[in-house]
Design a protein around this motif. Sequence first.
Motif, PDB file in Angstrom:
ATOM      1  N   GLN A  29      62.753 -24.443  71.942  1.00 46.88           N
ATOM      2  CA  GLN A  29      64.150 -24.594  71.528  1.00 46.88           C
ATOM      3  C   GLN A  29      65.027 -24.594  72.764  1.00 46.88           C
ATOM      4  OE1 GLN A  29      65.502 -21.762  68.596  1.00 46.88           O
ATOM      5  NE2 GLN A  29      67.150 -23.127  67.963  1.00 46.88           N
ATOM      6  N   LYS A  42      70.085 -27.005  70.534  1.00 45.11           N
ATOM      7  CA  LYS A  42      69.185 -27.896  69.796  1.00 45.11           C
ATOM      8  C   LYS A  42      68.341 -27.095  68.811  1.00 45.11           C
ATOM      9  CE  LYS A  42      68.823 -31.511  73.307  1.00 45.11           C
ATOM     10  NZ  LYS A  42      67.887 -32.380  74.072  1.00 45.11           N
ATOM     11  N   GLU A  43      67.772 -27.810  67.854  1.00 47.52           N
ATOM     12  CA  GLU A  43      66.895 -27.163  66.897  1.00 47.52           C
ATOM     13  C   GLU A  43      65.529 -26.899  67.522  1.00 47.52           C
ATOM     14  OE1 GLU A  43      68.740 -28.990  62.740  1.00 47.52           O
ATOM     15  OE2 GLU A  43      66.666 -29.406  63.331  1.00 47.52           O
ATOM     16  N   ARG A  44      64.839 -25.936  66.941  1.00 43.05           N
ATOM     17  CA  ARG A  44      63.482 -25.656  67.388  1.00 43.05           C
ATOM     18  C   ARG A  44      62.589 -26.854  67.054  1.00 43.05           C
ATOM     19  NH1 ARG A  44      61.145 -19.726  66.291  1.00 43.05           N
ATOM     20  NH2 ARG A  44      63.200 -19.357  67.212  1.00 43.05           N
TER      21      ARG A  44
END
Length: 125
Positions: free
Chosen positions: A39, A43-45
């Motif tokens: 991650q 930002k998203e994982r």
Amino acid sequence: QVQLVESGGGLVQAGGSLRLSCAASGRTVSSYAMGWFRQAPGKEREFVAAITWSGGNTYYADSVKGRFTIFSDNPKNTVYLQMNTLEPEDTAVYYCADRTSRFRSWYQSSGYDYWGQGTQVTVSS
């Protein structure tokens, strides 16, 4: 309960290499596979790689294929992520995760049951 401890993160220049480790304790026979996610800030994982404990089947995100390798040392209950030719875009907190399911998605975090605390990887340009 499964406990996961990551290590091996750090600061490296672009083009360099790092090896991450994830030591699992409390693992039971229901543990089917281990995965790595990352991650970056804001930002998203996202999924990076995964490996089954039995058979060593591997899965990779397209962005790391050919550069990263996941492998395991089953007697040590440890999974590794060898990262070569690192790029600044690889900068993120890297998490390992344990999964019991054979059927949930490999590529979504919801497919995994237990998570480590993460280790920071920073790649400078």
